[in-house]
Enzyme design. Structure first.
Site, PDB file in Angstrom:
ATOM      1  N   HIS A  55     -29.330 -32.167  -7.637  1.00  0.00           N
ATOM      2  CA  HIS A  55     -30.675 -32.536  -8.100  1.00  0.00           C
ATOM      3  C   HIS A  55     -31.730 -32.070  -7.097  1.00  0.00           C
ATOM      4  CE1 HIS A  55     -29.189 -34.658 -11.589  1.00  0.00           C
ATOM      5  NE2 HIS A  55     -28.183 -35.028 -10.820  1.00  0.00           N
ATOM      6  N   ASP A  95     -36.613 -26.275  -6.766  1.00  0.00           N
ATOM      7  CA  ASP A  95     -36.932 -25.047  -7.502  1.00  0.00           C
ATOM      8  C   ASP A  95     -38.320 -25.257  -8.103  1.00  0.00           C
ATOM      9  OD1 ASP A  95     -37.271 -23.037  -9.379  1.00  0.00           O
ATOM     10  OD2 ASP A  95     -35.144 -23.000  -9.937  1.00  0.00           O
ATOM     11  N   ASP A 136     -28.715 -39.981 -19.457  1.00  0.00           N
ATOM     12  CA  ASP A 136     -27.851 -39.104 -18.653  1.00  0.00           C
ATOM     13  C   ASP A 136     -26.479 -39.745 -18.519  1.00  0.00           C
ATOM     14  OD1 ASP A 136     -28.852 -36.594 -16.533  1.00  0.00           O
ATOM     15  OD2 ASP A 136     -26.778 -37.323 -16.467  1.00  0.00           O
ATOM     16  N   GLU A 167     -34.398 -30.250 -19.548  1.00  0.00           N
ATOM     17  CA  GLU A 167     -34.122 -29.054 -18.755  1.00  0.00           C
ATOM     18  C   GLU A 167     -32.622 -28.822 -18.879  1.00  0.00           C
ATOM     19  OE1 GLU A 167     -32.714 -26.725 -16.925  1.00  0.00           O
ATOM     20  OE2 GLU A 167     -33.028 -27.628 -14.948  1.00  0.00           O
ATOM     21  N   GLU A 212     -22.766 -23.667 -19.566  1.00  0.00           N
ATOM     22  CA  GLU A 212     -22.739 -25.146 -19.604  1.00  0.00           C
ATOM     23  C   GLU A 212     -23.041 -25.698 -21.000  1.00  0.00           C
ATOM     24  OE1 GLU A 212     -25.333 -26.824 -16.639  1.00  0.00           O
ATOM     25  OE2 GLU A 212     -23.864 -26.491 -15.068  1.00  0.00           O
ATOM     26  N   HIS A 246     -33.348 -21.104  -8.923  1.00  0.00           N
ATOM     27  CA  HIS A 246     -31.944 -21.390  -8.608  1.00  0.00           C
ATOM     28  C   HIS A 246     -30.990 -20.770  -9.635  1.00  0.00           C
ATOM     29  CE1 HIS A 246     -32.387 -24.484 -11.677  1.00  0.00           C
ATOM     30  NE2 HIS A 246     -31.087 -24.668 -11.651  1.00  0.00           N
TER      31      HIS A 246
HETATM   32  N1  SAH Z   1     -33.953 -33.523 -16.133  1.00  0.00           N
HETATM   33  C1  SAH Z   1     -33.481 -33.445 -14.751  1.00  0.00           C
HETATM   34  C2  SAH Z   1     -32.023 -33.023 -14.653  1.00  0.00           C
HETATM   35  C3  SAH Z   1     -31.661 -31.700 -15.328  1.00  0.00           C
HETATM   36  S1  SAH Z   1     -29.950 -31.254 -15.115  1.00  0.00           S
HETATM   37  C4  SAH Z   1     -34.393 -32.505 -13.986  1.00  0.00           C
HETATM   38  O1  SAH Z   1     -35.125 -31.750 -14.634  1.00  0.00           O
HETATM   39  O2  SAH Z   1     -34.358 -32.483 -12.765  1.00  0.00           O
HETATM   40  C5  SAH Z   1     -29.210 -31.717 -16.637  1.00  0.00           C
HETATM   41  C6  SAH Z   1     -28.767 -33.168 -16.684  1.00  0.00           C
HETATM   42  O3  SAH Z   1     -28.336 -33.404 -18.011  1.00  0.00           O
HETATM   43  C7  SAH Z   1     -27.613 -33.531 -15.771  1.00  0.00           C
HETATM   44  O4  SAH Z   1     -27.965 -34.638 -14.971  1.00  0.00           O
HETATM   45  C8  SAH Z   1     -26.463 -33.877 -16.736  1.00  0.00           C
HETATM   46  O5  SAH Z   1     -25.643 -34.959 -16.296  1.00  0.00           O
HETATM   47  C9  SAH Z   1     -27.213 -34.266 -18.003  1.00  0.00           C
HETATM   48  N2  SAH Z   1     -26.484 -34.046 -19.270  1.00  0.00           N
HETATM   49  C10 SAH Z   1     -26.015 -32.871 -19.739  1.00  0.00           C
HETATM   50  N3  SAH Z   1     -25.431 -33.024 -20.942  1.00  0.00           N
HETATM   51  C11 SAH Z   1     -25.551 -34.344 -21.260  1.00  0.00           C
HETATM   52  C12 SAH Z   1     -25.120 -35.128 -22.375  1.00  0.00           C
HETATM   53  N4  SAH Z   1     -24.482 -34.584 -23.407  1.00  0.00           N
HETATM   54  N5  SAH Z   1     -25.379 -36.460 -22.353  1.00  0.00           N
HETATM   55  C13 SAH Z   1     -26.009 -37.026 -21.287  1.00  0.00           C
HETATM   56  N6  SAH Z   1     -26.438 -36.332 -20.208  1.00  0.00           N
HETATM   57  C14 SAH Z   1     -26.227 -34.996 -20.188  1.00  0.00           C
END
Ligand code: SAH
Length: 340
Positions: free
Chosen positions: A28, A34, A83, A127, A136, A278
């Site tokens: 994070h 970034d 999350d 995001e 992913e 990143h």
């Molecule tokens: N919004 C934050 C984190 C982005 S990273 C930021 O902008 O800094 C993406 C996040 O989505 C990760 O923490 C991951 O655990 C979560 N994530 C991805 N797929 C998911 C799902 N199906 N259900 C719940 N959380 C999810």
């Protein structure tokens, strides 16, 4: 915190691995630092308070809740952050520390399984982008949230809503020799079986602008209001004009992102001509070295689909051909890659 669902431990191994990778604050930190990424989201939200005022917002994959807090500052009535990773425990403390607990509801669980306190939301922020945009496969989750929760009268907004994959050709002889050619002779031994493996792995790295010998060529644009999960497996023709007489050792790929709902659209690029992000760029080494001349082109087909065993991995295929009148320099080939 009461977790919804059974927790990461109950997931299949590859899914547990994916969500565990977001538990630690380090990942994070990388995303928050970034600035191209985070400031683009911040600008898109802060500069459009007229869109966020009194709205119900869903933050898909909220992580540390940064986007949720941006939305509250922009006047949202309520934000729901979801999350699966345990970082959400810290997100809850962060929201509390910033006095926003009454405005933000954080739910730990898979987006596809949690129950939201609102049947519909006005805006989805997320995001979700991975390397090569689609690695992913988190876009699947955003589309799922869109279909289930975004208001059905056509007035719902998605931030961001457009993503375009680009390709270009690069001169990268030295690095290709070092990374791929290395296996030709390892202490006098033929290691070419590993050369084959090395060639099938796309390399995530920064590419210097001076290595780019072609124009950038857009290959596919995803409109998040319309795209379906099926569209994420695609086969698209591409055409890359050569700008400089040189050799091409690899194709480089990157993506651009747009928040088109904004009063003045906010965009950012992850290409070699832009500031570091990143996501860097993704390099696909070709089996051949292409000898190209200004005015010619490289054309072919880019195919991409989620891997059958692990949907978060990608199977990528690149057909390529030099478009030239010079038979001696004509080349074509087909390469397959796995992003795992
Ligand atoms: N919004 C934050 C984190 C982005 S990273 C930021 O902008 O800094 C993406 C996040 O989505 C990760 O923490 C991951 O655990 C979560 N994530 C991805 N797929 C998911 C799902 N199906 N259900 C719940 N959380 C999810």
């Amino acid at each position: 915190m009461a977790a919804t669902g059974a927790g990461i431990g109950a997931l299949p191994h590859s899914e547990a691995h994916y969500f565990n990778s977001y538990n630690h604050h380090g990942i994070h930190e990388e995303m928050l630092k970034d600035e191209v990424r985070t400031k683009s989201y911040r600008d898109a939200i802060y500069n459009n308070k007229h869109l966020f005022k009194d709205k119900v917002v869903l933050d898909v994959g909220c992580g540390t809740s940064i986007l949720s807090m941006f939305a509250v500052k922009a006047g949202a009535k309520h934000v729901i952050g979801v999350d699966m990773s345990t970082i959400i425990v810290k997100a809850r403390e962060i929201v509390e520390a910033n006095g926003m607990s009454d405005k933000i509801t954080l739910l730990q669980g898979k987006m596809e399984e949690v129950e939201l306190p609102f049947p519909e939301v006005d805006i989805i922020i997320s995001e979700w982008m991975g390397y090569f945009l689609l690695y992913e496969s988190m876009m699947d989750t955003v589309l799922w949230a869109r279909d289930k929760y975004l208001r059905k009268d056509g007035k719902g907004l998605i931030f961001p809503d457009k993503a375009t994959i680009f390709m270009a050709g690069i001169e990268d002889g030295d690095y290709k020799d070092e990374k791929i050619g290395f296996w030709d002779n390892v202490y006098g031994f033929d290691y070419t079986p590993l050369k084959v493996t090395a060639l099938t792995e796309p390399l995530v790295d920064t590419v210097e602008l001076k290595a780019v010998v072609t124009d950038p060529s857009p290959v596919i644009t995803f409109d998040l209001y319309k795209v379906t999960v099926e569209d994420l497996a695609f086969k698209m023709p591409y055409h890359i004009p050569i700008r400089r007489t040189d050799y091409v050792h690899a194709l480089v790929s990157w993506f651009d992102i747009e928040f088109s709902a904004c009063h003045k659209p906010v965009r950012f690029s992850t290409g070699p001509h832009s500031r570091y992000t990143h996501w860097k760029q993704t390099v696909f080494y070709l089996a051949d070295v292409l000898t190209v001349q200004e005015g010619e082109a490289i054309s072919g087909v880019l195919s991409c689909k989620p891997n059958a065993k692990n949907r978060r991995d990608l199977d990528i295929e690149i057909d390529y051909k030099t478009e030239t009148d010079n038979a001696g320099r004509a080349a074509e080939g087909h390469c397959t890659y796995t992003m795992a």
